[in-house]
Design a protein around this motif. Structure first.
Motif, PDB file in Angstrom:
ATOM      1  N   UNK A  48       8.747   3.861   9.732  1.00 50.16           N
ATOM      2  CA  UNK A  48       7.879   4.557   8.787  1.00 50.16           C
ATOM      3  C   UNK A  48       8.315   6.001   8.572  1.00 50.16           C
ATOM      4  N   UNK A  49       9.633   6.216   8.571  1.00 46.91           N
ATOM      5  CA  UNK A  49      10.165   7.572   8.421  1.00 46.91           C
ATOM      6  C   UNK A  49      10.899   7.701   7.097  1.00 46.91           C
ATOM      7  N   UNK A  69       7.186  11.496   9.059  1.00 45.13           N
ATOM      8  CA  UNK A  69       6.743  10.333   9.813  1.00 45.13           C
ATOM      9  C   UNK A  69       5.437   9.785   9.260  1.00 45.13           C
ATOM     10  N   UNK A  70       5.247   8.474   9.422  1.00 46.20           N
ATOM     11  CA  UNK A  70       4.001   7.835   8.989  1.00 46.20           C
ATOM     12  C   UNK A  70       3.943   7.581   7.498  1.00 46.20           C
ATOM     13  N   UNK A  71       5.101   7.533   6.867  1.00 44.49           N
ATOM     14  CA  UNK A  71       5.184   7.342   5.418  1.00 44.49           C
ATOM     15  C   UNK A  71       5.269   5.848   5.107  1.00 44.49           C
ATOM     16  N   UNK A  72       4.425   5.398   4.205  1.00 47.19           N
ATOM     17  CA  UNK A  72       4.434   3.984   3.818  1.00 47.19           C
ATOM     18  C   UNK A  72       5.598   3.701   2.865  1.00 47.19           C
ATOM     19  N   UNK A  73       5.962   2.427   2.782  1.00 47.72           N
ATOM     20  CA  UNK A  73       7.010   2.026   1.852  1.00 47.72           C
ATOM     21  C   UNK A  73       6.589   2.343   0.414  1.00 47.72           C
ATOM     22  N   UNK A  74       5.308   2.205   0.128  1.00 50.31           N
ATOM     23  CA  UNK A  74       4.813   2.508  -1.222  1.00 50.31           C
ATOM     24  C   UNK A  74       5.038   3.979  -1.567  1.00 50.31           C
ATOM     25  N   UNK A  75       4.822   4.872  -0.607  1.00 47.50           N
ATOM     26  CA  UNK A  75       5.055   6.300  -0.847  1.00 47.50           C
ATOM     27  C   UNK A  75       6.536   6.554  -1.079  1.00 47.50           C
ATOM     28  N   UNK A  76       7.392   5.898  -0.289  1.00 48.33           N
ATOM     29  CA  UNK A  76       8.841   6.010  -0.506  1.00 48.33           C
ATOM     30  C   UNK A  76       9.198   5.561  -1.919  1.00 48.33           C
ATOM     31  N   UNK A  77       8.660   4.430  -2.342  1.00 47.89           N
ATOM     32  CA  UNK A  77       8.949   3.920  -3.689  1.00 47.89           C
ATOM     33  C   UNK A  77       8.478   4.895  -4.767  1.00 47.89           C
ATOM     34  N   UNK A  78       7.316   5.505  -4.548  1.00 52.76           N
ATOM     35  CA  UNK A  78       6.824   6.498  -5.512  1.00 52.76           C
ATOM     36  C   UNK A  78       7.780   7.672  -5.611  1.00 52.76           C
TER      37      UNK A  78
END
Length: 109
Positions: A48-49, A69-78
């Motif tokens: 989740x990094x 840290x603690x970043x969701x895949x959805x946030x990465x995609x955004x």
């Protein structure tokens, strides 16, 4: 293993002999982005990094690197699809403050 952001780092990969730092620095997981501020990003789903490498001032090469840290895949995609990567970092990762952060953050270099 040492803990990064209060979560365990990935164990060294025995078959490749990689340390946790080498694992996170692998070039195959970094994606160059089109931005006047951000050089490239990486996402480590199991941990989740979200890694962000900024552009070196006055250059097209990578400069400072931060890991959130603690970043969701959805946030990465955004972030990956955001029109402005710098604005995304500022508003979504840093919470719009110079010294603040929405996510636990480590400056790597």
């Amino acid at each position: 293993f040492k803990r990064l952001f209060g979560i365990p780092q990935v164990a060294p990969l025995p078959e490749a002999g990689l340390s946790p730092n080498e694992y996170f620095s692998r070039s195959d997981v970094w994606t160059a982005v089109s931005s006047s501020n951000v050089h490239s990003i990486a996402y480590y789903k199991d941990e989740g990094i979200l890694g962000v490498r900024f552009l070196r001032k006055g250059s097209s090469s990578a400069g400072s690197e931060y890991r959130y840290s603690g970043v969701s895949f959805e946030t990465y995609e955004k972030m990956r699809t955001a029109g402005s990567k710098g604005k995304f970092v500022w508003s979504e990762l840093r919470g719009g403050t110079k010294d603040g952060s929405v996510y636990p953050t480590a400056k790597i270099w």
